[in-house]
Scaffold this motif. Structure first.
Motif, PDB file in Angstrom:
ATOM      1  N   ASP A 278       3.140  16.656  17.897  1.00 44.07           N
ATOM      2  CA  ASP A 278       1.917  16.314  17.165  1.00 44.07           C
ATOM      3  C   ASP A 278       2.035  16.663  15.687  1.00 44.07           C
ATOM      4  O   ASP A 278       1.560  15.915  14.826  1.00 44.07           O
ATOM      5  N   ALA A 279       2.677  17.780  15.393  1.00 46.26           N
ATOM      6  CA  ALA A 279       2.869  18.174  13.991  1.00 46.26           C
ATOM      7  C   ALA A 279       3.783  17.178  13.281  1.00 46.26           C
ATOM      8  O   ALA A 279       3.566  16.856  12.104  1.00 46.26           O
TER       9      ALA A 279
ATOM     10  N   LYS B 158      -6.721   5.084   4.595  1.00 48.87           N
ATOM     11  CA  LYS B 158      -6.946   5.331   6.023  1.00 48.87           C
ATOM     12  C   LYS B 158      -5.764   4.770   6.812  1.00 48.87           C
ATOM     13  O   LYS B 158      -5.288   3.672   6.539  1.00 48.87           O
ATOM     14  N   VAL B 159      -5.310   5.537   7.798  1.00 47.98           N
ATOM     15  CA  VAL B 159      -4.187   5.134   8.633  1.00 47.98           C
ATOM     16  C   VAL B 159      -4.578   5.351  10.092  1.00 47.98           C
ATOM     17  O   VAL B 159      -5.038   6.436  10.452  1.00 47.98           O
ATOM     18  N   THR B 160      -4.385   4.332  10.927  1.00 45.90           N
ATOM     19  CA  THR B 160      -4.711   4.445  12.347  1.00 45.90           C
ATOM     20  C   THR B 160      -3.515   4.985  13.131  1.00 45.90           C
ATOM     21  O   THR B 160      -2.384   4.992  12.632  1.00 45.90           O
ATOM     22  N   GLU B 161      -3.770   5.403  14.359  1.00 45.92           N
ATOM     23  CA  GLU B 161      -2.694   5.905  15.214  1.00 45.92           C
ATOM     24  C   GLU B 161      -1.665   4.815  15.511  1.00 45.92           C
ATOM     25  O   GLU B 161      -0.471   5.093  15.579  1.00 45.92           O
ATOM     26  N   SER B 162      -2.122   3.589  15.686  1.00 42.71           N
ATOM     27  CA  SER B 162      -1.175   2.500  15.955  1.00 42.71           C
ATOM     28  C   SER B 162      -0.291   2.237  14.739  1.00 42.71           C
ATOM     29  O   SER B 162       0.892   1.900  14.887  1.00 42.71           O
ATOM     30  N   GLU B 163      -0.834   2.418  13.535  1.00 42.06           N
ATOM     31  CA  GLU B 163      -0.020   2.264  12.328  1.00 42.06           C
ATOM     32  C   GLU B 163       1.019   3.379  12.226  1.00 42.06           C
ATOM     33  O   GLU B 163       2.151   3.135  11.798  1.00 42.06           O
ATOM     34  N   VAL B 164       0.654   4.575  12.645  1.00 46.50           N
ATOM     35  CA  VAL B 164       1.616   5.692  12.656  1.00 46.50           C
ATOM     36  C   VAL B 164       2.730   5.380  13.650  1.00 46.50           C
ATOM     37  O   VAL B 164       3.914   5.571  13.353  1.00 46.50           O
ATOM     38  N   THR B 165       2.365   4.879  14.829  1.00 46.80           N
ATOM     39  CA  THR B 165       3.361   4.523  15.838  1.00 46.80           C
ATOM     40  C   THR B 165       4.289   3.432  15.317  1.00 46.80           C
ATOM     41  O   THR B 165       5.513   3.516  15.483  1.00 46.80           O
ATOM     42  N   ASP B 166       3.726   2.418  14.677  1.00 46.85           N
ATOM     43  CA  ASP B 166       4.550   1.349  14.111  1.00 46.85           C
ATOM     44  C   ASP B 166       5.465   1.877  13.013  1.00 46.85           C
ATOM     45  O   ASP B 166       6.628   1.468  12.908  1.00 46.85           O
ATOM     46  N   HIS B 167       4.953   2.802  12.207  1.00 42.15           N
ATOM     47  CA  HIS B 167       5.775   3.387  11.135  1.00 42.15           C
ATOM     48  C   HIS B 167       6.910   4.225  11.731  1.00 42.15           C
ATOM     49  O   HIS B 167       8.032   4.199  11.213  1.00 42.15           O
ATOM     50  N   LEU B 168       6.642   4.927  12.819  1.00 44.31           N
ATOM     51  CA  LEU B 168       7.696   5.680  13.507  1.00 44.31           C
ATOM     52  C   LEU B 168       8.796   4.732  13.992  1.00 44.31           C
ATOM     53  O   LEU B 168       9.982   5.045  13.868  1.00 44.31           O
TER      54      LEU B 168
ATOM     55  N   VAL C 230       4.515  12.308   9.662  1.00 46.20           N
ATOM     56  CA  VAL C 230       4.761  10.875   9.496  1.00 46.20           C
ATOM     57  C   VAL C 230       3.508  10.212   8.925  1.00 46.20           C
ATOM     58  O   VAL C 230       3.597   9.342   8.052  1.00 46.20           O
ATOM     59  N   ARG C 231       2.344  10.633   9.384  1.00 43.45           N
ATOM     60  CA  ARG C 231       1.079  10.104   8.854  1.00 43.45           C
ATOM     61  C   ARG C 231       0.980  10.405   7.364  1.00 43.45           C
ATOM     62  O   ARG C 231       0.639   9.531   6.562  1.00 43.45           O
ATOM     63  N   GLU C 232       1.284  11.637   6.967  1.00 41.51           N
ATOM     64  CA  GLU C 232       1.248  12.015   5.549  1.00 41.51           C
ATOM     65  C   GLU C 232       2.212  11.150   4.744  1.00 41.51           C
ATOM     66  O   GLU C 232       1.894  10.721   3.630  1.00 41.51           O
ATOM     67  N   HIS C 233       3.386  10.907   5.300  1.00 40.80           N
ATOM     68  CA  HIS C 233       4.388  10.085   4.629  1.00 40.80           C
ATOM     69  C   HIS C 233       3.860   8.665   4.437  1.00 40.80           C
ATOM     70  O   HIS C 233       4.003   8.074   3.357  1.00 40.80           O
ATOM     71  N   LEU C 234       3.244   8.117   5.470  1.00 45.10           N
ATOM     72  CA  LEU C 234       2.702   6.765   5.395  1.00 45.10           C
ATOM     73  C   LEU C 234       1.558   6.685   4.391  1.00 45.10           C
ATOM     74  O   LEU C 234       1.486   5.741   3.600  1.00 45.10           O
ATOM     75  N   VAL C 235       0.687   7.674   4.384  1.00 46.93           N
ATOM     76  CA  VAL C 235      -0.428   7.703   3.429  1.00 46.93           C
ATOM     77  C   VAL C 235       0.119   7.778   2.000  1.00 46.93           C
ATOM     78  O   VAL C 235      -0.340   7.055   1.110  1.00 46.93           O
ATOM     79  N   ALA C 236       1.109   8.645   1.783  1.00 46.64           N
ATOM     80  CA  ALA C 236       1.700   8.770   0.445  1.00 46.64           C
ATOM     81  C   ALA C 236       2.355   7.462   0.010  1.00 46.64           C
ATOM     82  O   ALA C 236       2.229   7.046  -1.150  1.00 46.64           O
ATOM     83  N   GLU C 237       3.024   6.812   0.949  1.00 44.26           N
ATOM     84  CA  GLU C 237       3.683   5.547   0.644  1.00 44.26           C
ATOM     85  C   GLU C 237       2.655   4.481   0.252  1.00 44.26           C
ATOM     86  O   GLU C 237       2.833   3.760  -0.730  1.00 44.26           O
TER      87      GLU C 237
END
Length: 95
Positions: free
Chosen positions: A16-17, A53-63, A22-29
């Motif tokens: 989870d951490a 704003k970033v959704t969980e599905s966007e985090v998964t796609d970014h991963l 990854v969420r922080e990275h996506l938001v910064a990007e």
């Protein structure tokens, strides 16, 4: 066996951490992209939206995207796990 035990007991607990990182990275990007577009359009840096704003599905796609780009994903994992740098590729010619 020790490494597998380390992965199971230590790394999996921090999943989870890592997703948060990854969420922080996506938001910064995305924030940087907004800033760049604002500058290209001749607007001031302060004219961009305040929060991305970033959704969980966007985090998964970014991963998934990061997994396909080891040159980006590897350093992110190494930083998160605080791993030392690997051997230099420059010294490999000696062997």
């Amino acid at each position: 066996m020790e490494f597998e035990a380390y992965l199971k007991t230590q790394v999996r607990k921090r999943k989870d951490a890592f997703r948060a990182k990854v969420r922080e990275h996506l938001v910064a990007e995305r924030t940087e992209e907004q800033r760049r577009h604002a500058m290209d359009d001749g607007e001031g840096v302060g004219s961009t939206a305040s929060e991305v704003k970033v959704t969980e599905s966007e985090v998964t796609d970014h991963l998934r995207l990061l997994r396909s780009k080891p040159e980006m994903f590897g350093p992110m994992i190494a930083e998160f796990l605080d791993l030392p740098e690997g051997p230099s590729s420059q010294g490999s010619w000696m062997y």
